[in-house]
Structures are given as structure tokens and as C-alpha cells.
Design an enzyme around this catalytic site. Structure first.
Site, PDB file in Angstrom:
ATOM      1  N   ARG A  24       0.735  -1.578   0.191  1.00 23.27           N
ATOM      2  CA  ARG A  24       0.156   0.155   0.237  1.00 23.27           C
ATOM      3  C   ARG A  24       1.135   1.519   0.311  1.00 23.27           C
ATOM      4  O   ARG A  24       1.012   2.315  -0.669  1.00 23.27           O
ATOM      5  CB  ARG A  24      -0.829   0.035   1.596  1.00 23.27           C
ATOM      6  CG  ARG A  24      -1.707   1.344   1.342  1.00 23.27           C
ATOM      7  CD  ARG A  24      -3.172   1.597   0.641  1.00 23.27           C
ATOM      8  NE  ARG A  24      -3.905   2.665   1.096  1.00 23.27           N
ATOM      9  CZ  ARG A  24      -4.397   2.579  -0.086  1.00 23.27           C
ATOM     10  NH1 ARG A  24      -4.553   2.716  -1.152  1.00 23.27           N
ATOM     11  NH2 ARG A  24      -5.547   4.217   0.702  1.00 23.27           N
ATOM     12  N   THR A  43     -14.382   4.211  14.736  1.00 26.92           N
ATOM     13  CA  THR A  43     -15.606   3.288  15.980  1.00 26.92           C
ATOM     14  C   THR A  43     -15.362   2.333  16.880  1.00 26.92           C
ATOM     15  O   THR A  43     -15.209   2.221  16.452  1.00 26.92           O
ATOM     16  CB  THR A  43     -16.674   3.910  14.192  1.00 26.92           C
ATOM     17  OG1 THR A  43     -16.731   4.611  13.211  1.00 26.92           O
ATOM     18  CG2 THR A  43     -17.247   3.068  15.108  1.00 26.92           C
ATOM     19  N   CYS A  56     -19.151   0.328   8.332  1.00 33.34           N
ATOM     20  CA  CYS A  56     -20.077   1.124   9.405  1.00 33.34           C
ATOM     21  C   CYS A  56     -21.622   0.297   9.801  1.00 33.34           C
ATOM     22  O   CYS A  56     -21.446  -0.248  10.693  1.00 33.34           O
ATOM     23  CB  CYS A  56     -20.138   2.277   8.730  1.00 33.34           C
ATOM     24  SG  CYS A  56     -18.546   3.634   8.423  1.00 33.34           S
ATOM     25  N   ARG A 101     -15.584  -4.559   2.300  1.00 38.22           N
ATOM     26  CA  ARG A 101     -15.348  -4.752   3.199  1.00 38.22           C
ATOM     27  C   ARG A 101     -17.231  -5.209   3.872  1.00 38.22           C
ATOM     28  O   ARG A 101     -17.483  -4.209   3.676  1.00 38.22           O
ATOM     29  CB  ARG A 101     -15.127  -3.703   3.966  1.00 38.22           C
ATOM     30  CG  ARG A 101     -13.342  -2.888   4.957  1.00 38.22           C
ATOM     31  CD  ARG A 101     -12.805  -2.090   5.146  1.00 38.22           C
ATOM     32  NE  ARG A 101     -13.445  -0.650   4.598  1.00 38.22           N
ATOM     33  CZ  ARG A 101     -13.548   0.285   4.735  1.00 38.22           C
ATOM     34  NH1 ARG A 101     -12.570   0.199   6.029  1.00 38.22           N
ATOM     35  NH2 ARG A 101     -14.371   1.158   4.391  1.00 38.22           N
TER      36      ARG A 101
END
Length: 429
Positions: A44, A125, A265, A336
Site C-alpha cells: 500500500r 469508530t 460502518c 469490507r
């Protein structure tokens, strides 16, 4: 020792995690401040150094404009920063419990590089209280420094929406907070220097954590209600989309639609809140009911397709189904927590062969994460059923007729996203 406000003109900032959240933040900060983006994924980092973001969240020209941004995959490179921002993932495990290992690892790393006077801001989160109950003690243990005496903390929840080119980091109001009033004002000023939409300064870290986790819990419950309505209307022989369009003519009707609820999320955050609720002795009824319903929708879709194929006598040892789309949402490569895998798994439980086609994600990532080998191009007139699972623009542009062409003459066409004309499909959610 009281907090001595850091000079915004002479900051060095370290970002831990260069994913969907960390990279856009690193780029914006890197336009104004010396910023180091750290990620333990060497591939990455190498990719970003070459000016390309495979998540497609940041354009090459934006990477170039971040003239003060550098990258590193060696943790020791983070030494010497004044502010650290943690943007690592906070997933759930197989038991739907918070998996805090990435956050704990980042905190341990910070404990080894943090210096007196530094501020650590968390964006990941979490449930209310996690920053100060889980992360801060790890930093204290490995640094030998005292919280709110030698170093300080803030929390500013991320609000990134992958694939959304309209609502970007700088155009979404940012919630900020700090471990003392002085630190809170500093954190607010730091974000305010790059967020054009402005900031909202919360009274405490715990309030900011709670605000984030309920944003997606609210959306999850709203979608669960619509999904349940879809199950009811299907039994009544009523088209759910037509009902929603009619109800939507009232000014205060909320425009939610049925579907698969995945992603980083909405399908994850409620479990962080319910975990904390149960920890303090409260069993959340409504939130968990909504989660169970939303988690069941993949199996429901597969069951509907199987019923339609059965009525046409299409179920046999050679039955093959094409699933169009694997990402958790349209027009982005994000895999994801995608719930399309639930459709595939349910069909395969019935010994039905599935081919999955999606032009957006990395084929290697799909195989690594889910054991699914994406096909490059579906064969014509080859399938007993075609499921449009994700509304990528490529699929919408194909239209119902060309999508049907992937199937045999009597194949079933099921539209999960309700983007094709009602009369052109056999069923839709």
C-alpha cells in the site's frame, strides 16, 4: 503539567493507517502541515509513493497537491511527531463482538514513539468510553507517560462515505473533542484548518464516541424497518418499491430502501454499541432485532431465487447462477463486510454453482477475504438465474435485456437493488 497549546504553524503530524479514512485525511493535512502517513501494508505504501490509490478515494492530482505528505511502513519513522491521528479499522469478530486488536496494536506502537506534550487523536469508530478505557492505558504502559499530564488525547469520528464524490472529508462537518477543554479547543482548531464545512466541538471524548456510533445505528434500524416491510409486502403480492414511491410523496417520509446492509460502518457499528450496553447490564432489544433482520436478507434473497427456479424446474445437478456485484455498495471497490457473500453462501449450501462478476474490486482481495474467484466476463445464455446484487453503473448501463442475455431463455432475473424496470425482472427486493 497543564497542556501547552501546540503552534498550528509548526506541527508535524503522523497518521496511523492509510485506508479509506486515513488517506484522505493525510492528504488534506499534507497540504498544510508536514505529515507522515504510516501503514504496515508495504504494498500500500509503495503504491501511494507512486501516486496511485487503489481505493479510488483520492485522485492522483490530489496526492500530488499534498506536497508535505510523506509515507512510511516502518513504525520508528513516526518518532518526533507532535500530533498522532489513529485511523485503523475497528471490525467485529466471528461472534459479532468488537475486534479491538488493530486499535490496541496502534496504541502499543504509539506508546513506543510518543513524547511528552503530544496529542493523540482517535478517529476509529468505537463504543462510548473505549478511547480512555482501552487505548490510553496501553499508551501509558508502554510510554511511561501520564495521561493528561505528559500527553493528551482527542476523538474526532470519521464520516467517510466510500465512493461518494460529493460528500468528501472537507465538506462534511467534523465532530471534535479533547481530554481537557484546552486540548479540545486545539483539536477543534486543527481540524477546522482543513474542514471547510466546519466543526462541532463535543463536550467530551465519550460524547463524540457515542455520536458516531449512533449515526450508523440509526441508519441500520431504518433500513431494517424497510426490509421487514419488504418481507411483508412480498407475501401480500405488493411491489415494495411502488409502495415506497407512493409513501414518499409525503414531505416527511424518510427515503430508505430495502437491501443488503454491509460495509465498514452500518453493518458493524451497532454491535459496538450493543456490546457496551450489555457490559453495563442492559440488553438492547430494538438494535439487535434490527441487526438480526438485516443480517438475514442475503439468505432471504437466495431463498426467493431458489423458489423462482424451482417453479420453472431449473433446479438440478448442473444449475448455475450468476451474481452481478460483490462490493458492499455501488461504484466503489470496497469489499469490507459485504453481505453479497451471504447470497452466494446460501446458494452454495443448496449445491448450486455460483459465478460472481464485479469489475470494481481486486480479484486477489476477493479470493483472499472470501474465497470467491471473480470471473472476468460472464458467458452468454449460460445461467439458470441472474442476480443483480450491486448497482454498479456498468450493470445499470447494460440494461435488463443484455443482463438477461447471460441467462438461458427461461432463466430467472432477480433485482436486489430495484434499478431495472419492474416489468423487465422476475422479482426484486
Amino acid at each position: 503539567m497543564t497542556f501547552k497549546a501546540l503552534d498550528l504553524k509548526h506541527l508535524k503530524i503522523g497518521i496511523l493507517g492509510l485506508g479509506y479514512v486515513g488517506l484522505p485525511l493525510a492528504v488534506e493535512l499534507g497540504k498544510r502541515f508536514p505529515t507522515l502517513g504510516y501503514d504496515l501494508n508495504r504494498a500500500r505504501v509503495a503504491q501511494l509513493r507512486q501516486g496511485y490509490d487503489s481505493s479510488l478515494e483520492v485522485e492522483p492530482e490530489d496526492l500530488q497537491q499534498a506536497s508535505q505528505l510523506s509515507y512510511a511502513d516502518a513504525p520508528e519513522a513516526l518518532t518526533g511527531c507532535d500530533v498522532y491521528v489513529v485511523t485503523v479499522p475497528t471490525p467485529i469478530n466471528a461472534h459479532r463482538q468488537p475486534d479491538l486488536r488493530p486499535l490496541q496494536s496502534a496504541s502499543l506502537l504509539l506508546g513506543k514513539v510518543i513524547q511528552p506534550g503530544c496529542v493523540v487523536v482517535f478517529e476509529s469508530t468505537v463504543y462510548p468510553g473505549a478511547t480512555e478505557e482501552v487505548c490510553i492505558p496501553i499508551i501509558e504502559e508502554h510510554s511511561g507517560l501520564k495521561y493528561n499530564q505528559d500527553f493528551y488525547a482527542g476523538y474526532s469520528p470519521e464520516r467517510i462515505n466510500p465512493g461518494d464524490k460529493e460528500h468528501r472529508l472537507t465538506t462534511i462537518k467534523k465532530v471534535t473533542s479533547g481530554s481537557t477543554p484546552e486540548v479540545a479547543r486545539f483539536v477543534d482548531a486543527l481540524y477546522g484548518s482543513v474542514i471547510t464545512a466546519g466543526t462541532h466541538l463535543a463536550s467530551s471524548i465519550c460524547v463524540a464516541e457515542a455520536a458516531k456510533v449512533i449515526e450508523n445505528t440509526q441508519r441500520d434500524l431504518n433500513i431494517a424497518l424497510i426490509n421487514e416491510l419488504a418481507l411483508i409486502f412480498n407475501r401480500l403480492g405488493i411491489d415494495t418499491q411502488e409502495v415506497l414511491e407512493a409513501a414518499g410523496t409525503k414531505w416527511n417520509f424518510l427515503p430508505f430502501r430495502p437491501g443488503l446492509v454491509g460495509g465498514h460502518c452500518i453493518g458493524v457499528d451497532p454491535y459496538y454499541l450493543t456490546h457496551k450496553a450489555q457490559e453495563i447490564g442492559y440488553h438492547p432489544e430494538v438494535i439487535l432485532a434490527g441487526r438480526r433482520l438485516n443480517d438475514s436478507m442475503g439468505a432471504y434473497v437466495a431463498g426467493q431465487v431458489i423458489k423462482l427456479m424451482s417453479r420453472r424446474h431449473l433446479l438440478n445437478a448442473t444449475t448455475r447462477v450468476l451474481v452481478l456485484g460483490l462490493t458492499f455498495k455501488e461504484n466503489c471497490p470496497d469489499l469490507r463486510n459485504t453481505r453479497v457473500v451471504d447470497i452466494v453462501a446460501e446458494l452454495e449450501d443448496y449445491r448450486i454453482q455460483c459465478d460472481v462478476h464485479d469489475p470494481w474490486p481486486s480479484a486477489a482481495e476477493a479470493e483472499h477475504e472470501y474465497g470467491i474467484r471473480l470471473i472476468e466476463q460472464p458467458a452468454a445464455a449460460h445461467y439458470d438465474a441472474v442476480i443483480l446484487a450491486v448497482a454498479h453503473r456498468q450493470f445499470v448501463e447494460l440494461g435488463a435485456e443484455r443482463i438477461r442475455a447471460f441467462g438461458k431463455p427461461d432463466a430467472v432475473l432477480y433485482d436486489v437493488k430495484a434499478v431495472l424496470p419492474r416489468e423487465a425482472v422476475d422479482a426484486r427486493l
